[in-house]
Scaffold this active site. Sequence first.
Site, PDB file in Angstrom:
ATOM      1  N   SER A  18       0.861  -1.186   0.000  1.00  0.00           N
ATOM      2  CA  SER A  18       0.000   0.000   0.000  1.00  0.00           C
ATOM      3  C   SER A  18       0.892   1.228   0.000  1.00  0.00           C
ATOM      4  CB  SER A  18      -0.864   0.000   1.270  1.00  0.00           C
ATOM      5  OG  SER A  18      -1.504   1.240   1.445  1.00  0.00           O
ATOM      6  N   TYR A  53      -1.589  -0.595  10.552  1.00  0.00           N
ATOM      7  CA  TYR A  53      -1.675  -1.053   9.152  1.00  0.00           C
ATOM      8  C   TYR A  53      -0.497  -0.499   8.343  1.00  0.00           C
ATOM      9  CZ  TYR A  53      -3.573  -1.281   4.366  1.00  0.00           C
ATOM     10  OH  TYR A  53      -3.759  -1.509   3.010  1.00  0.00           O
TER      11      TYR A  53
HETATM   12  N1  LIG Z   1      -8.882  -0.805  -0.482  1.00  0.00           N
HETATM   13  C1  LIG Z   1      -7.851   0.029  -0.370  1.00  0.00           C
HETATM   14  O1  LIG Z   1      -8.018   1.268  -0.308  1.00  0.00           O
HETATM   15  C2  LIG Z   1      -6.453  -0.505  -0.368  1.00  0.00           C
HETATM   16  C3  LIG Z   1      -5.398   0.390  -0.564  1.00  0.00           C
HETATM   17  C4  LIG Z   1      -4.099  -0.084  -0.547  1.00  0.00           C
HETATM   18  C5  LIG Z   1      -3.848  -1.427  -0.377  1.00  0.00           C
HETATM   19  N2  LIG Z   1      -4.890  -2.290  -0.168  1.00  0.00           N
HETATM   20  C6  LIG Z   1      -4.581  -3.702   0.029  1.00  0.00           C
HETATM   21  O2  LIG Z   1      -5.201  -4.465  -0.972  1.00  0.00           O
HETATM   22  C7  LIG Z   1      -5.409  -5.792  -0.488  1.00  0.00           C
HETATM   23  C8  LIG Z   1      -6.821  -6.239  -0.818  1.00  0.00           C
HETATM   24  O3  LIG Z   1      -7.738  -5.444  -0.093  1.00  0.00           O
HETATM   25  P1  LIG Z   1      -9.147  -4.991  -0.712  1.00  0.00           P
HETATM   26  O4  LIG Z   1      -9.132  -3.524  -0.815  1.00  0.00           O
HETATM   27  O5  LIG Z   1      -9.468  -5.795  -1.905  1.00  0.00           O
HETATM   28  O6  LIG Z   1     -10.095  -5.355   0.524  1.00  0.00           O
HETATM   29  P2  LIG Z   1     -11.254  -6.440   0.694  1.00  0.00           P
HETATM   30  O7  LIG Z   1     -12.253  -6.319  -0.384  1.00  0.00           O
HETATM   31  O8  LIG Z   1     -11.671  -6.294   2.109  1.00  0.00           O
HETATM   32  O9  LIG Z   1     -10.494  -7.837   0.490  1.00  0.00           O
HETATM   33  C9  LIG Z   1      -9.655  -8.383   1.468  1.00  0.00           C
HETATM   34  C10 LIG Z   1      -9.428  -9.841   1.128  1.00  0.00           C
HETATM   35  O10 LIG Z   1      -8.515 -10.389   2.097  1.00  0.00           O
HETATM   36  C11 LIG Z   1      -9.081 -11.607   2.567  1.00  0.00           C
HETATM   37  N3  LIG Z   1      -8.663 -11.846   3.946  1.00  0.00           N
HETATM   38  C12 LIG Z   1      -8.709 -10.992   4.990  1.00  0.00           C
HETATM   39  N4  LIG Z   1      -8.299 -11.598   6.121  1.00  0.00           N
HETATM   40  C13 LIG Z   1      -7.967 -12.863   5.758  1.00  0.00           C
HETATM   41  C14 LIG Z   1      -7.503 -13.982   6.485  1.00  0.00           C
HETATM   42  N5  LIG Z   1      -7.280 -13.942   7.817  1.00  0.00           N
HETATM   43  N6  LIG Z   1      -7.278 -15.128   5.824  1.00  0.00           N
HETATM   44  C15 LIG Z   1      -7.517 -15.213   4.503  1.00  0.00           C
HETATM   45  N7  LIG Z   1      -7.948 -14.185   3.764  1.00  0.00           N
HETATM   46  C16 LIG Z   1      -8.196 -13.031   4.392  1.00  0.00           C
HETATM   47  C17 LIG Z   1     -10.587 -11.425   2.468  1.00  0.00           C
HETATM   48  O11 LIG Z   1     -11.226 -12.683   2.328  1.00  0.00           O
HETATM   49  P3  LIG Z   1     -12.145 -13.409   3.451  1.00  0.00           P
HETATM   50  O12 LIG Z   1     -12.775 -12.333   4.283  1.00  0.00           O
HETATM   51  O13 LIG Z   1     -13.100 -14.224   2.658  1.00  0.00           O
HETATM   52  O14 LIG Z   1     -11.166 -14.237   4.204  1.00  0.00           O
HETATM   53  C18 LIG Z   1     -10.707 -10.646   1.167  1.00  0.00           C
HETATM   54  O15 LIG Z   1     -10.757 -11.534   0.078  1.00  0.00           O
HETATM   55  C19 LIG Z   1      -5.105  -5.755   1.019  1.00  0.00           C
HETATM   56  O16 LIG Z   1      -3.815  -6.263   1.260  1.00  0.00           O
HETATM   57  C20 LIG Z   1      -5.131  -4.265   1.324  1.00  0.00           C
HETATM   58  O17 LIG Z   1      -4.309  -3.951   2.421  1.00  0.00           O
HETATM   59  C21 LIG Z   1      -6.180  -1.863  -0.177  1.00  0.00           C
END
Ligand SMILES: NC(=O)c1ccc[n+]([C@@H]2O[C@H](COP(=O)([O-])OP(=O)(O)OC[C@H]3O[C@@H](n4cnc5c(N)ncnc54)[C@H](OP(=O)(O)O)[C@@H]3O)[C@@H](O)[C@H]2O)c1
Length: 268
Positions: free
Chosen positions: A146, A159
């Site tokens: 991120s 985070y």
């Molecule tokens: N959204 C943003 O603004 C943003 C910005 C920068 C970086 N990111 C990064 O992008 C990545 C994806 O996030 P997203 O934005 O797509 O959020 P999201 O829609 O909440 O997706 C998060 C994913 O991680 C999985 N997950 C969470 N805890 C887990 C666990 N204990 N074991 C296995 N799987 C787990 C969830 O699946 P289940 O709940 O089904 O397990 C879900 O598929 C993350 O690393 C996040 O830090 C996001």
Amino acid sequence: MNHMNFNSRRILVTGASSGLGRQMACQLALQHHADLILVARRQEYLQELKVELESSAGIHCQIIVADLSQPEDVERVFVDATAYGEVYGVILNAGITHFGKHFTLPWEGFQTMLATNVTSVVRLTNLFVPYLLERNSGGGIMYVSSMAGLLPVPYQAAYAGTKAFITNFIQSLQQELRDDPVSLTVFSPGGIDTAMTQNSKLKFFENTALLQDVVPCAHEALVAMASRKLLYVPGHLNRAQLFLTRFAPRGLVGLITQSTYKKALASA
Ligand SMILES: NC(=O)c1ccc[n+]([C@@H]2O[C@H](COP(=O)([O-])OP(=O)(O)OC[C@H]3O[C@@H](n4cnc5c(N)ncnc54)[C@H](OP(=O)(O)O)[C@@H]3O)[C@@H](O)[C@H]2O)c1
């Protein structure tokens, strides 16, 4: 090393049940014709995606239901993923955050975040890097970090710390592996319009101009991984913002984020 070619290769995606992980899985299947190993906790979401992609893209999906905050599940992901064919690419995308004052994050919540965002990622790196080196297929791993790993982010302090760990760990490790046939890519988005931001209740995320749409974000991620970039920040606005922060003291950058988040948290 040549660019990665995902066609007909097996690619593992963690966090494939939602948001960026789900979108990368869709693009890998529909645009690159890759076979997939989908990892997350919510089995029904993975099953639904498997059915959809196997029928629309004619590819094969393996599902591994796993909680990556649990060490035994992390070990099982490696064993199950490598048991049914060769893995060529790994996308370590699963992650969780906490919006709010650091001291409102319960200790157990912090431990879960650390285990998910950091420990599972290091463990899977320790397992998959030797595996990929042994196969010598020119495979690679992408880490979804991120911009919070590059800048101070008050009210997402723990985070930001976990993402800074991943960013620095991988940039360091990649230098150790620079002569080896494996590539490591750190992908560092700014805000993305996914469940993570939608569930945050922060008002400024309602202005989606501040958030990148997940479709182009996933596309940029896969291009960065295929072209074996070491660090890649998607979106012109994010890159411009990062460039400007080079000329401002880190204290000022932190202060600007602090005041934006503080107002948004007060009205949440
Ligand atoms: N959204 C943003 O603004 C943003 C910005 C920068 C970086 N990111 C990064 O992008 C990545 C994806 O996030 P997203 O934005 O797509 O959020 P999201 O829609 O909440 O997706 C998060 C994913 O991680 C999985 N997950 C969470 N805890 C887990 C666990 N204990 N074991 C296995 N799987 C787990 C969830 O699946 P289940 O709940 O089904 O397990 C879900 O598929 C993350 O690393 C996040 O830090 C996001």
